[in-house]
Design a protein around this motif. Structure first.
Motif, PDB file in Angstrom:
ATOM      1  N   LEU A 156      35.138  48.623  47.775  1.00  0.00           N
ATOM      2  CA  LEU A 156      36.004  48.265  48.899  1.00  0.00           C
ATOM      3  C   LEU A 156      36.828  47.014  48.599  1.00  0.00           C
ATOM      4  CD1 LEU A 156      34.073  48.885  52.240  1.00  0.00           C
ATOM      5  CD2 LEU A 156      36.208  49.916  51.505  1.00  0.00           C
ATOM      6  N   VAL A 157      36.231  46.045  47.920  1.00  0.00           N
ATOM      7  CA  VAL A 157      36.980  44.839  47.547  1.00  0.00           C
ATOM      8  C   VAL A 157      38.183  45.217  46.684  1.00  0.00           C
ATOM      9  CG1 VAL A 157      36.914  42.666  46.260  1.00  0.00           C
ATOM     10  CG2 VAL A 157      34.987  43.311  47.726  1.00  0.00           C
ATOM     11  N   ASN A 158      37.971  46.105  45.731  1.00  0.00           N
ATOM     12  CA  ASN A 158      39.065  46.522  44.857  1.00  0.00           C
ATOM     13  C   ASN A 158      40.175  47.215  45.642  1.00  0.00           C
ATOM     14  OD1 ASN A 158      37.799  45.517  42.564  1.00  0.00           O
ATOM     15  ND2 ASN A 158      36.669  47.415  42.197  1.00  0.00           N
ATOM     16  N   LYS A 162      44.556  45.721  47.025  1.00  0.00           N
ATOM     17  CA  LYS A 162      45.846  46.423  46.991  1.00  0.00           C
ATOM     18  C   LYS A 162      46.549  46.350  48.343  1.00  0.00           C
ATOM     19  CE  LYS A 162      43.907  49.676  43.625  1.00  0.00           C
ATOM     20  NZ  LYS A 162      43.431  51.072  43.420  1.00  0.00           N
ATOM     21  N   VAL A 163      45.768  46.228  49.415  1.00  0.00           N
ATOM     22  CA  VAL A 163      46.339  46.199  50.767  1.00  0.00           C
ATOM     23  C   VAL A 163      46.886  44.812  51.110  1.00  0.00           C
ATOM     24  CG1 VAL A 163      45.850  46.555  53.230  1.00  0.00           C
ATOM     25  CG2 VAL A 163      44.753  48.016  51.514  1.00  0.00           C
ATOM     26  N   CYS A 194      41.452  49.624  54.478  1.00  0.00           N
ATOM     27  CA  CYS A 194      41.640  50.297  53.189  1.00  0.00           C
ATOM     28  C   CYS A 194      42.042  51.764  53.338  1.00  0.00           C
ATOM     29  CB  CYS A 194      40.357  50.212  52.365  1.00  0.00           C
ATOM     30  SG  CYS A 194      39.925  48.545  51.845  1.00  0.00           S
ATOM     31  N   LYS A 195      41.656  52.384  54.438  1.00  0.00           N
ATOM     32  CA  LYS A 195      41.767  53.838  54.534  1.00  0.00           C
ATOM     33  C   LYS A 195      42.752  54.341  55.590  1.00  0.00           C
ATOM     34  CE  LYS A 195      38.146  55.032  51.775  1.00  0.00           C
ATOM     35  NZ  LYS A 195      38.164  56.076  50.741  1.00  0.00           N
ATOM     36  N   TYR A 231      52.818  48.275  59.208  1.00  0.00           N
ATOM     37  CA  TYR A 231      52.810  46.902  59.712  1.00  0.00           C
ATOM     38  C   TYR A 231      52.953  45.898  58.578  1.00  0.00           C
ATOM     39  CZ  TYR A 231      51.329  49.100  64.008  1.00  0.00           C
ATOM     40  OH  TYR A 231      51.292  49.902  65.123  1.00  0.00           O
ATOM     41  N   ASP A 232      53.527  44.752  58.923  1.00  0.00           N
ATOM     42  CA  ASP A 232      53.710  43.665  57.961  1.00  0.00           C
ATOM     43  C   ASP A 232      52.463  42.778  57.973  1.00  0.00           C
ATOM     44  OD1 ASP A 232      54.489  41.585  56.359  1.00  0.00           O
ATOM     45  OD2 ASP A 232      56.100  40.868  57.681  1.00  0.00           O
ATOM     46  N   LEU A 233      51.688  42.846  56.909  1.00  0.00           N
ATOM     47  CA  LEU A 233      50.458  42.064  56.797  1.00  0.00           C
ATOM     48  C   LEU A 233      50.610  40.932  55.792  1.00  0.00           C
ATOM     49  CD1 LEU A 233      47.832  44.991  56.732  1.00  0.00           C
ATOM     50  CD2 LEU A 233      48.903  43.892  58.712  1.00  0.00           C
TER      51      LEU A 233
END
Length: 568
Positions: free
Chosen positions: A329-331, A335-336, A302-303, A310-312
Motif C-alpha cells: 500500500l505504501v508503494n 504514486k497518488v 490508492c484504489k 481532485y487536486d491533492l
C-alpha cells in the motif's frame, strides 16, 4: 536483544497544569510562535476560529456549565457526537472546572451508550442533533434528567451555544484550581474506551500529564520549532493545515488532532464524518497539507477512481496508524501523492497514544515499518516464555513511557494484567530490527496458527490489496482438522471486476483463482489462501478504521458449516 532506551526528553514538562492550562494559557520551548492562522476551520462552512475566540468560548462554556449544571471537580461529562468545532472547547471547558471527559462513539446504540454512561457515572451528556434520540433514550435508562442532555447545534434541548452565551454574559461562577506539583500525573482528564489488550471494551483512565508528554515526545522527535532543514522540507510548520477526520472520541484523533496540531501552530479542519468523495473535496477546498489516516482510508486513496478528479497536490505529509499498513500500500500511495512524506506510527489508548513514528530524516518511512520509538521510552520484546527476544525476533512489545495511562477505570484485575510493574503489556506482536525500526506484526490474539506456523492477517491483506481486482479485504482464520487453521480472505472487488463477475458467472471462479495465485506467487506455502476467497460488498470496520475481524470470522465459520452440511 537488551532493553531499548531512547533519547531522554530534552525539556521540562510541567506536572502541575491541566491540559487546558498547558495548551491555552502557557508557553513551552517546543511550541512555535503562531501565525495569524486559525486554530480550527469548520469544514462545511469554512468558518475560521482563532485563539482568542477559542479561549472566550472555552471560558463561556465552563462558566455556563458551572452556573446551570453545577459541574465541578471529578464530574464526568460524556460527549456523544461526531467531530464538531465546539468539541475541543467542550473538552477544555470541562477541564477548567476540574471535570473528566469521556468521548463516546456517536454510532452507538442506546444500549451501548448506556453501558458507557453507567461505567463512567456521567452527570451530563453533550450530544449532536443526529444522535440526540439515542442520547435521550440512554439518559432516561440511566435516570439522567433530559435537561442534562445538551446539543451541538440547534435542537429542542439546551444547546452548547446557549450555555456559552449564558457563561459569557455573567461573571465567573467558578475558581479554576491550580494543581499541586505532581498532581497532573494522577488527576484524571479522560476516560477513553479501548478494547484493551484482551476482552471487552474498558474505560482507560488518562491523566492530564500523559497527553502533554506525548505531544512533547512527538515534537522533540520530529524537531518541531527547530531549523533542521529547509522550510519547505520541515514536517510540521505554523500555517500548515491538517485534516481533522479521525474521530475525536478515539485516542488517535484526540491527542494528535485536538492537541498536537494546534501546539505545532497548525490549523485543524474539523470534518464531522468520513465520506471519501466529500473528504477529497475537503482536501482540495482547504488546501489540506497534513493527513492522519488509518489503513482502510488509505486503501481508498490508492484504489478509488474518484481520486483522479481532485487536486491533492497540497498534501505534503501522511501518517497511518491504528493498524499495520503494508509495504504494498505504501508503494501505491507514493504514486497518488508523490510530493508527500509518507510513513507510519504506532500507539495505543493505554499509552495515550503514540509510541513510534517514522523519522524526519526519511521522506518515505521504511515500507511495512512503524518507525522508531519516541524519546523517553524504554521498550522490550518478550518471548512467550517470558525471556527477552533478540533483534529480528518476534515477541510481545512491552513499554515504559511517561505518557502511560493510569490503568482501567474501576477494573483492578484488568489493570494488574496489563500494567505490570510500570510496564505496559501491549498484546501486540512486533519485531525490532537492529537499526531500531519497529514492525508491528499483528495483535497476538489475531495471529493464526497454520501447521504450527504463525500467520499475520495484516501481512496477507497487504499482499491481496496489491491485486488489480481488489478494492478491500479482510483475512480471517477458519478451523481445519489437519492444519489447525487456514486463512480465508473476504474480498471487496473493484467496480470493473464486480461488473465482469455480475455479467458472467464463470468470472467468479476465475477472479478467485487469480487472487489465490497472486498470494501463492508472493508468499510461502503455509500462508496461501487455503481457506478460499469469498466476495463481500463491504468490509465491516469500527469508526477508527480497524477491521471488525471477529464479525467476518463468525461469518466464515457459518459459511464453512453450511458447506460441510451440504456435503453430508
Amino acid at each position: 536483544m537488551p532493553e531499548i532506551f531512547t533519547e531522554p526528553l530534552d525539556c521540562v514538562i510541567p506536572d502541575d497544569l491541566t491540559l487546558t492550562q498547558f495548551f491555552l494559557d502557557s508557553h513551552h520551548p517546543r511550541r512555535p510562535v503562531r501565525t495569524d492562522a486559525p486554530w480550527l476551520i469548520e469544514d462545511e462552512t469554512g468558518r475560521r476560529i482563532g485563539y482568542e475566540e477559542i479561549r472566550a468560548r472555552t471560558f463561556g462554556f465552563a462558566n455556563g456549565l458551572a452556573l446551570r449544571y453545577g459541574i465541578k471537580e471529578e464530574d464526568v461529562v460524556l460527549i456523544f457526537s461526531p467531530n464538531h468545532v465546539d468539541y475541543p472547547p467542550a473538552i477544555w471547558a470541562t477541564h477548567r472546572l476540574g471535570g473528566i471527559v469521556s468521548g463516546a462513539n456517536p454510532t452507538y446504540t442506546a444500549e451501548e451508550l448506556l453501558h458507557q454512561i453507567q461505567a463512567v457515572k456521567a452527570t451530563l451528556i453533550i450530544a449532536h442533533p443526529s444522535s440526540l434520540h439515542t442520547a435521550l433514550d440512554a439518559a432516561r435508562a440511566a435516570h439522567i434528567p433530559s435537561d442534562r442532555v445538551i446539543t451541538f447545534g440547534e435542537s429542542t434541548q439546551p444547546t452548547v451555544e446557549s450555555i456559552i452565551q449564558l457563561g459569557l454574559s455573567n461573571e465567573a461562577a467558578f475558581v479554576e484550581r491550580r494543581l499541586k506539583k505532581g498532581e497532573g500525573k494522577t488527576k484524571v482528564a479522560f476516560l477513553n474506551f479501548s478494547s484493551g489488550t484482551t476482552g471487552k471494551p474498558k474505560a482507560v483512565a488518562i491523566a492530564h500529564y500523559a497527553p502533554i508528554v506525548n505531544v512533547i515526545q512527538i515534537a522533540q522527535y520530529t524537531k518541531v520549532n527547530e531549523n533542521y532543514a529547509p522550510w519547505e522540507e520541515q514536517r510540521f510548520r505554523p500555517s500548515d493545515i491538517a485534516a481533522g477526520v479521525l474521530p475525536f472520541f478515539h485516542i488517535y484523533g484526540l491527542v494528535f488532532s485536538v492537541y498536537a496540531v494546534p501546539f505545532f501552530g497548525m490549523s485543524l479542519v474539523v470534518i464531522p464524518k468520513f465520506s471519501f468523495t466529500d473528504f477529497l473535496k475537503s482536501i482540495e477546498r482547504h488546501h489540506i497539507t497534513h493527513l492522519t489516516l488509518v489503513p482502510p482510508q488509505i486503501v481508498l486513496l490508492c484504489k478509488h477512481p474518484a481520486v483522479n478528479n481532485y487536486d491533492l497536490s497540497a498534501i505534503r505529509f501522511l501518517i497511518s496508524g491504528a493498524a499495520p499498513l503494508s509495504a504494498e500500500l505504501v508503494n501505491q500511495l507514493m504514486k497518488v501523492i508523490p510530493n508527500a512524506q509518507i510513513g507510519q506510527g504506532y500507539g495505543l489508548t493505554e499509552s495515550s497514544t503514540s509510541l513510534t513514528m517514522f523519522s524526519v530524516d526519511e521522506k518515505i518511512g521504511i515500507p511495512g515499518g512503524a518507525g522508531r520509538f519516541l524519546p523517553g521510552i524504554v521498550a522490550r520484546v518478550v518471548r512467550p516464555d517470558g525471556s527477552l527476544a533478540g533483534f529480528d525476533e518476534p515477541g510481545e512489545l512491552r513499554v515504559k513511557t511517561p505518557s502511560l495511562a493510569l490503568g482501567y477505570w474501576n477494573d483492578e484485575k484488568a489493570t494488574k494484567e496489563t500494567f505490570v510493574e510500570g510496564w505496559l503489556c501491549t498484546g501486540d506482536e512486533i519485531i525490532i530490527r537492529e537499526d531500531k525500526e519497529v514492525f508491528v506484526v499483528d495483535r497476538l490474539k489475531e495471529i493464526m496458527k497454520v501447521k504450527g506456523f504463525q500467520v499475520a492477517p495484516a501481512e496477507l491483506e497487504g499482499c491481496i490489496l496489491d491485486h488489480g481486482d481488489v478494492a478491500d479485504t479482510c483475512v480471517v482464520p477458519i478451523p481445519d482438522d489437519y492444519s489447525g487453521e487456514l486463512p480465508l480472505a473476504f474480498v471487496v472487488l473493484r467496480a470493473s471486476a464486480a461488473n465482469r463477475v455480475s455479467k458472467d458467472s464463470r468470472e467468479v471462479d476465475k477472479v478467485k483463482a487469480s487472487i489465490m495465485k497472486h498470494v501463492a506467487d508472493n508468499k510461502v506455502a503455509y500462508k496461501h489462501l487455503a481457506g478460499g476467497v469469498e466476495f463481500i460488498d463491504v468490509i465491516p470496520k469500527n469508526p477508527s478504521g480497524k477491521l471488525l475481524r471477529r464479525v467476518l470470522r463468525d461469518r466464515a465459520r457459518q459459511l464453512k458449516a453450511r458447506e460441510l452440511k451440504a456435503k453430508l
